[in-house]
Design a protein around this motif. Structure first.
Motif, PDB file in Angstrom:
ATOM      1  N   SER A  20      -5.438   4.807  -4.800  1.00  0.00           N
ATOM      2  CA  SER A  20      -6.395   4.482  -3.748  1.00  0.00           C
ATOM      3  C   SER A  20      -7.815   4.702  -4.251  1.00  0.00           C
ATOM      4  O   SER A  20      -8.122   5.736  -4.844  1.00  0.00           O
ATOM      5  CB  SER A  20      -6.147   5.370  -2.531  1.00  0.00           C
ATOM      6  N   GLY A  21      -8.689   3.739  -3.987  1.00  0.00           N
ATOM      7  CA  GLY A  21     -10.090   3.898  -4.336  1.00  0.00           C
ATOM      8  C   GLY A  21     -10.731   5.022  -3.544  1.00  0.00           C
ATOM      9  O   GLY A  21     -11.598   5.738  -4.036  1.00  0.00           O
ATOM     10  N   ALA A  22     -10.294   5.199  -2.289  1.00  0.00           N
ATOM     11  CA  ALA A  22     -10.834   6.272  -1.460  1.00  0.00           C
ATOM     12  C   ALA A  22     -10.475   7.632  -2.047  1.00  0.00           C
ATOM     13  O   ALA A  22     -11.299   8.552  -2.055  1.00  0.00           O
ATOM     14  CB  ALA A  22     -10.292   6.156  -0.031  1.00  0.00           C
ATOM     15  N   LYS A  23      -9.266   7.773  -2.573  1.00  0.00           N
ATOM     16  CA  LYS A  23      -8.861   9.042  -3.172  1.00  0.00           C
ATOM     17  C   LYS A  23      -9.698   9.342  -4.412  1.00  0.00           C
ATOM     18  O   LYS A  23     -10.178  10.461  -4.598  1.00  0.00           O
ATOM     19  CB  LYS A  23      -7.379   9.017  -3.545  1.00  0.00           C
ATOM     20  N   ALA A  24      -9.895   8.347  -5.251  1.00  0.00           N
ATOM     21  CA  ALA A  24     -10.696   8.535  -6.464  1.00  0.00           C
ATOM     22  C   ALA A  24     -12.132   8.937  -6.109  1.00  0.00           C
ATOM     23  O   ALA A  24     -12.702   9.844  -6.724  1.00  0.00           O
ATOM     24  CB  ALA A  24     -10.691   7.268  -7.307  1.00  0.00           C
ATOM     25  N   LYS A 142     -16.210  26.672  -0.528  1.00  0.00           N
ATOM     26  CA  LYS A 142     -14.890  26.267  -0.978  1.00  0.00           C
ATOM     27  C   LYS A 142     -14.665  24.798  -0.626  1.00  0.00           C
ATOM     28  O   LYS A 142     -14.838  24.389   0.513  1.00  0.00           O
ATOM     29  CB  LYS A 142     -13.815  27.130  -0.316  1.00  0.00           C
ATOM     30  N   VAL A 143     -14.246  24.014  -1.634  1.00  0.00           N
ATOM     31  CA  VAL A 143     -14.071  22.575  -1.463  1.00  0.00           C
ATOM     32  C   VAL A 143     -12.592  22.220  -1.591  1.00  0.00           C
ATOM     33  O   VAL A 143     -11.917  22.681  -2.517  1.00  0.00           O
ATOM     34  CB  VAL A 143     -14.891  21.795  -2.518  1.00  0.00           C
ATOM     35  N   GLU A 144     -12.086  21.399  -0.672  1.00  0.00           N
ATOM     36  CA  GLU A 144     -10.703  20.940  -0.708  1.00  0.00           C
ATOM     37  C   GLU A 144     -10.652  19.440  -0.444  1.00  0.00           C
ATOM     38  O   GLU A 144     -11.455  18.916   0.330  1.00  0.00           O
ATOM     39  CB  GLU A 144      -9.854  21.655   0.345  1.00  0.00           C
ATOM     40  N   VAL A 145      -9.692  18.765  -1.081  1.00  0.00           N
ATOM     41  CA  VAL A 145      -9.468  17.332  -0.874  1.00  0.00           C
ATOM     42  C   VAL A 145      -8.065  17.172  -0.307  1.00  0.00           C
ATOM     43  O   VAL A 145      -7.109  17.743  -0.832  1.00  0.00           O
ATOM     44  CB  VAL A 145      -9.590  16.551  -2.193  1.00  0.00           C
ATOM     45  N   ALA A 146      -7.946  16.386   0.770  1.00  0.00           N
ATOM     46  CA  ALA A 146      -6.635  16.166   1.388  1.00  0.00           C
ATOM     47  C   ALA A 146      -6.591  14.782   2.007  1.00  0.00           C
ATOM     48  O   ALA A 146      -7.612  14.226   2.386  1.00  0.00           O
ATOM     49  CB  ALA A 146      -6.358  17.222   2.460  1.00  0.00           C
ATOM     50  N   ARG A 147      -5.389  14.252   2.109  1.00  0.00           N
ATOM     51  CA  ARG A 147      -5.180  12.963   2.780  1.00  0.00           C
ATOM     52  C   ARG A 147      -5.568  13.126   4.234  1.00  0.00           C
ATOM     53  O   ARG A 147      -5.192  14.102   4.879  1.00  0.00           O
ATOM     54  CB  ARG A 147      -3.714  12.562   2.625  1.00  0.00           C
ATOM     55  N   ASP A 148      -6.303  12.194   4.767  1.00  0.00           N
ATOM     56  CA  ASP A 148      -6.728  12.233   6.156  1.00  0.00           C
ATOM     57  C   ASP A 148      -5.738  11.387   6.953  1.00  0.00           C
ATOM     58  O   ASP A 148      -5.816  10.161   6.931  1.00  0.00           O
ATOM     59  CB  ASP A 148      -8.151  11.710   6.301  1.00  0.00           C
ATOM     60  N   ASP A 149      -4.823  12.036   7.645  1.00  0.00           N
ATOM     61  CA  ASP A 149      -3.771  11.322   8.377  1.00  0.00           C
ATOM     62  C   ASP A 149      -4.192  10.902   9.767  1.00  0.00           C
ATOM     63  O   ASP A 149      -3.367  10.461  10.543  1.00  0.00           O
ATOM     64  CB  ASP A 149      -2.507  12.179   8.460  1.00  0.00           C
TER      65      ASP A 149
END
Length: 151
Positions: A20-24, A142-149
């Motif tokens: 996914s481009g959004a994930k990148a 603190k930074v976190e990346v997660a799928r936005d469901d």
């Protein structure tokens, strides 16, 4: 010929889905955000991220005015591809109102990066029409990346 066709079919069906481009973009933003927090702490200079619907940039306060942060490609302005949108939402309702500043572009928001390592708590969502990815930063940096469901 049939063996080659069968092998190609197996390879195509077992290939990982396209990234996914959004994930990148979310991962790139998160890495740059961590570096921005660290840079603000090391230099002792207040910094911020200017966010717009299709772009973001890191800026530093030089004592008189906000200027583009130095650091080459790491802190250069980032314009997102046309199919990706960015939405920033403050986790603090009072700061959500103060993050918007006057001017012609009401869509611009600023995420403060304090030189003592504190930040505004924010969620920044990157969406490409297929997926949405959320980058969360808390008040401690603190930074976190997660799928936005939610989409």
């Amino acid at each position: 010929m049939a063996i080659l066709a069968l092998a190609t079919t197996v390879a195509v069906f077992n290939a990982p889905p396209p990234r996914s481009g959004a994930k990148a973009e979310a991962e790139r933003f998160a890495a740059r955000l961590v570096a921005g927090v660290e840079e603000a702490v090391m230099t002792g200079a207040p910094s911020r991220v200017r966010m717009e619907p299709q772009a973001y940039a890191f800026e530093r306060f030089d004592g008189e005015d906000w200027t583009e942060a130095s650091g080459g490609r790491l802190f250069s302005n980032r314009t997102l591809p046309n199919n990706i949108a960015i939405v920033a939402v403050s986790k603090d309702a009072a700061k959500a109102n103060s993050a918007r500043e006057g001017g012609d572009n009401k869509e611009t928001q600023w995420l403060a990066l304090d030189p003592i390592g504190m930040t505004d708590a924010y969620e920044v969502v990157f969406a490409d029409g297929r997926q949405s990815w959320r980058v969360s930063i808390d008040a401690g940096g603190k930074v976190e990346v997660a799928r936005d469901d939610l989409s």
